[in-house]
Design a protein around this motif. Structure first.
Motif, PDB file in Angstrom:
ATOM      1  N   ASN A 183       0.828  -1.203   0.000  1.00 13.35           N
ATOM      2  CA  ASN A 183       0.000   0.000   0.000  1.00 13.35           C
ATOM      3  C   ASN A 183       0.862   1.252   0.000  1.00 13.35           C
ATOM      4  O   ASN A 183       2.098   1.167  -0.070  1.00 13.35           O
ATOM      5  CB  ASN A 183      -0.975  -0.012   1.199  1.00 13.35           C
ATOM      6  CG  ASN A 183      -0.249  -0.104   2.544  1.00 13.35           C
ATOM      7  OD1 ASN A 183       0.893   0.324   2.692  1.00 13.35           O
ATOM      8  ND2 ASN A 183      -0.926  -0.668   3.533  1.00 13.35           N
ATOM      9  N   THR A 184       0.242   2.411   0.079  1.00 12.85           N
ATOM     10  CA  THR A 184       0.989   3.664  -0.003  1.00 12.85           C
ATOM     11  C   THR A 184       1.941   3.841   1.169  1.00 12.85           C
ATOM     12  O   THR A 184       2.892   4.618   1.086  1.00 12.85           O
ATOM     13  CB  THR A 184       0.026   4.863  -0.060  1.00 12.85           C
ATOM     14  OG1 THR A 184      -0.901   4.779   1.038  1.00 12.85           O
ATOM     15  CG2 THR A 184      -0.756   4.861  -1.366  1.00 12.85           C
ATOM     16  N   ASP A 211      -7.319   1.887  -5.152  1.00 12.83           N
ATOM     17  CA  ASP A 211      -6.524   3.062  -5.540  1.00 12.83           C
ATOM     18  C   ASP A 211      -5.058   2.880  -5.167  1.00 12.83           C
ATOM     19  O   ASP A 211      -4.157   3.253  -5.929  1.00 12.83           O
ATOM     20  CB  ASP A 211      -7.085   4.318  -4.861  1.00 12.83           C
ATOM     21  CG  ASP A 211      -8.417   4.758  -5.463  1.00 12.83           C
ATOM     22  OD1 ASP A 211      -8.773   4.257  -6.554  1.00 12.83           O
ATOM     23  OD2 ASP A 211      -9.099   5.593  -4.843  1.00 12.83           O
ATOM     24  N   GLY A 212      -4.815   2.305  -3.986  1.00 10.17           N
ATOM     25  CA  GLY A 212      -3.433   2.064  -3.578  1.00 10.17           C
ATOM     26  C   GLY A 212      -2.745   1.067  -4.481  1.00 10.17           C
ATOM     27  O   GLY A 212      -1.575   1.230  -4.855  1.00 10.17           O
ATOM     28  N   ALA A 266      -3.562   0.471  -7.617  1.00  8.40           N
ATOM     29  CA  ALA A 266      -3.382   1.112  -8.927  1.00  8.40           C
ATOM     30  C   ALA A 266      -2.127   1.978  -8.938  1.00  8.40           C
ATOM     31  O   ALA A 266      -1.365   1.993  -9.919  1.00  8.40           O
ATOM     32  CB  ALA A 266      -4.613   1.958  -9.258  1.00  8.40           C
ATOM     33  N   GLU A 267      -1.891   2.672  -7.842  1.00  7.01           N
ATOM     34  CA  GLU A 267      -0.685   3.510  -7.750  1.00  7.01           C
ATOM     35  C   GLU A 267       0.569   2.643  -7.771  1.00  7.01           C
ATOM     36  O   GLU A 267       1.559   2.973  -8.438  1.00  7.01           O
ATOM     37  CB  GLU A 267      -0.732   4.339  -6.466  1.00  7.01           C
ATOM     38  CG  GLU A 267       0.454   5.265  -6.284  1.00  7.01           C
ATOM     39  CD  GLU A 267       0.346   6.104  -5.031  1.00  7.01           C
ATOM     40  OE1 GLU A 267       1.406   6.467  -4.470  1.00  7.01           O
ATOM     41  OE2 GLU A 267      -0.784   6.394  -4.589  1.00  7.01           O
ATOM     42  N   ALA A 268       0.536   1.518  -7.062  1.00  4.33           N
ATOM     43  CA  ALA A 268       1.715   0.643  -7.007  1.00  4.33           C
ATOM     44  C   ALA A 268       1.961  -0.062  -8.337  1.00  4.33           C
ATOM     45  O   ALA A 268       3.113  -0.269  -8.733  1.00  4.33           O
ATOM     46  CB  ALA A 268       1.541  -0.385  -5.890  1.00  4.33           C
ATOM     47  N   GLY A 313       0.810   0.970 -11.351  1.00  8.38           N
ATOM     48  CA  GLY A 313       0.915   1.885 -12.475  1.00  8.38           C
ATOM     49  C   GLY A 313      -0.184   1.731 -13.499  1.00  8.38           C
ATOM     50  O   GLY A 313      -0.034   2.148 -14.649  1.00  8.38           O
TER      51      GLY A 313
END
Length: 495
Positions: free
Chosen positions: A18-19, A92-93, A95-97, A99
């Motif tokens: 996660n973020t 969302d977390g 997706a950020e990891a 890309g």
């Protein structure tokens, strides 16, 4: 705790960080404003300071129409919405990891979740803007992970004791398949109950030491005591004694807790799991000698008393080769890759398992007694622990000549006594004119791979379909309300 898993290009499942750089996210939601939500560690760390805006263990309330959380801004949140905030933050977390956007998901649920709770989980995914590919039972997901990683053939008992729920599942695992034999559980049994037992003990000791008599009636002190007791529970898995320090009144108090005393506190809860385990084996016609391995899954299985119980019951040491916190998520990721590949939207995983699950609840219909038309009974159509997907047909008969309609009531639960089952829906179905008394009506009931039930009614006299029985599911949100919540979610800031 919650987690997100994916299958890498080599075909192996892995957890997504996660973020905050961790693979596990506390399933805690904090409302910081009318349109602002925090999820995870930050929310959990703020629970002591903002107890009126913090909610956790929401899984226990899924499908409960009488529960809603009202935050300090007087905004009401249904369990489906709170679960959706968690799902949205996780997606969302990830997706950020990764890309890239995350839209298609497989979500795990306790095996003993009934139709109402499964539908509530599916609604939460829709509210979060996610495309639900499949619901999978948590013990089944853990067994998939075990089968992919180790491939040992045999009969496996999965003992899944998490923070809020308990499941026990018996299954056969081979090199290329995972077949569930039987499942049982309690959706209100887990580490949360252990925390509550510790909290009551601490509150009593504080009162004996001259502190506040009503320690747990203050929401701020309650949040503080819960946090300290959760840490103490973890400490007691490693040490034989620990101390809980609580600020109460004009002074702080230190309450010593030994592992032995803690085990006495939780013994009634562990006994409940023992009863469920033994009952499952009896229902499945299986003895412990026929069980090859016992897999402890869920964070609460780290407690030494839990592992000792499993060894006492089974006569063998629990198999600790699967990570108690990660196995469920890794198995779900493996299944997601299989489902996506079958739909042509993803690459095939490195190793595939044919997965066959069972019903966790019996499904039936309300009928009149043969000797007394005024007496109503529950007739089970699809029995608990039937392999799914399943489809069963059963014929019933009209009770009067030229009967113009029947009232179809679908049920969920065990036995004939109507008061002991849940009515999923009640729907009138019109009949064609001219039918004689005793005219046959055929019910077709099916149970899909997500554990959701469907039903159709047929007029055998005229060989025609009378229609599908729409499950209005009075305990669930209607489609319009789900869409409203989905639109509202888009205005929320979730972090």
């Amino acid at each position: 705790m919650s987690a997100v898993g994916v299958v890498d290009r080599a075909g192996w499942a892995e957890l997504v960080r996660n973020t905050g750089g961790r693979t596990l996210t506390p399933s805690v939601v904090l409302f910081t404003g009318p349109d602002q939500v925090l999820v995870g560690a930050t929310a959990r760390n703020s629970a002591v300071l903002q107890p009126d805006d913090c909610v956790q263990f929401i899984k226990r309330e899924m499908g409960n129409p009488h529960y809603s959380f009202i935050d300090s801004h007087q905004v009401e949140h249904r369990p489906e919405q709170i679960s959706a905030y968690l799902l949205r933050a996780l997606a969302d977390g990830a997706a950020e990891a990764l890309g890239e956007p995350v839209e298609d998901v497989v979500i795990t649920v306790p095996a003993y979740f009934d139709d109402t709770r499964r539908k509530a989980t599916a609604d939460a995914a829709r509210i979060a803007g996610l495309n639900l590919l499949r619901l999978v039972n948590e013990p089944t997901a853990a067994a998939i992970s075990y089968g992919v990683q180790h491939g040992d053939a045999g009969t496996v008992l999965v003992y899944d004791l998490g923070g809020g729920t308990f499941d026990v599942t018996l299954m056969r695992v081979s090199g290329d398949s995972c077949e569930v034999i039987a499942t049982d559980g309690d959706r209100n049994l887990g580490g949360f109950d252990f925390d509550n037992a510790l909290m009551r003990f601490v509150a009593e000791r504080v009162a004996e030491l001259g502190g506040e008599e009503d320690l747990l009636e203050d929401p701020y002190l309650t949040a503080e005591v819960r946090e300290r007791c959760e840490l103490a529970k973890t400490d007691l898995s490693q040490a034989h004694r620990t101390v809980v320090r609580v600020g109460s009144g004009r002074s702080a108090h230190a309450v010593e807790i030994t592992r032995e005393r803690f085990e006495e506190m939780i013994e009634p809860y562990l006994h409940r799991t023992e009863v469920l385990v033994e009952g499952l084996l009896e229902d499945a016609g299986t003895t412990w000698d026929q069980v090859d391995r016992v897999l402890p899954v869920g964070g609460s299985t780290r407690i030494p008393a839990v592992r000792a119980l499993l060894e006492k019951l089974s006569g063998k040491k629990p198999d600790l080769r699967v990570h108690p916190d990660e196995a469920v998520c890794l198995g779900a990721a493996q299944l997601a890759a299989q489902v996506a590949a079958a739909a042509g939207s993803g690459a095939a995983p490195g190793k595939e398992l044919a997965v066959r699950d069972v019903t966790s609840q019996s499904m039936g219909i309300v009928v009149t007694a043969d000797d007394d038309a005024s007496q109503l009974l529950n007739d089970v159509v699809i029995a608990r622990n039937t392999a799914i997907p399943a489809m069963v047909e059963r014929t019933y008969r009209t009770v009067a000549e030229d009967q113009d309609a029947v009232s179809v009531q679908l049920t969920e639960g065990e036995g004939e006594v109507l008061e002991r089952v849940n009515i999923l829906t009640e729907q009138p179905v019109e009949l064609p004119s001219g039918l004689p008394a005793g005219a046959p009506l055929r019910l077709r009931m099916s149970y899909d791979t997500d554990g959701l039930v469907h039903a159709e009614l047929f007029d055998e006299t005229n060989d025609r379909r009378l229609g599908e029985i729409e499950l209005e599911r009075p305990l669930n949100l209607d489609a319009g309300r789900v869409d409203e919540m989905r639109a509202a979610m888009q205005r929320m800031t979730v972090g």
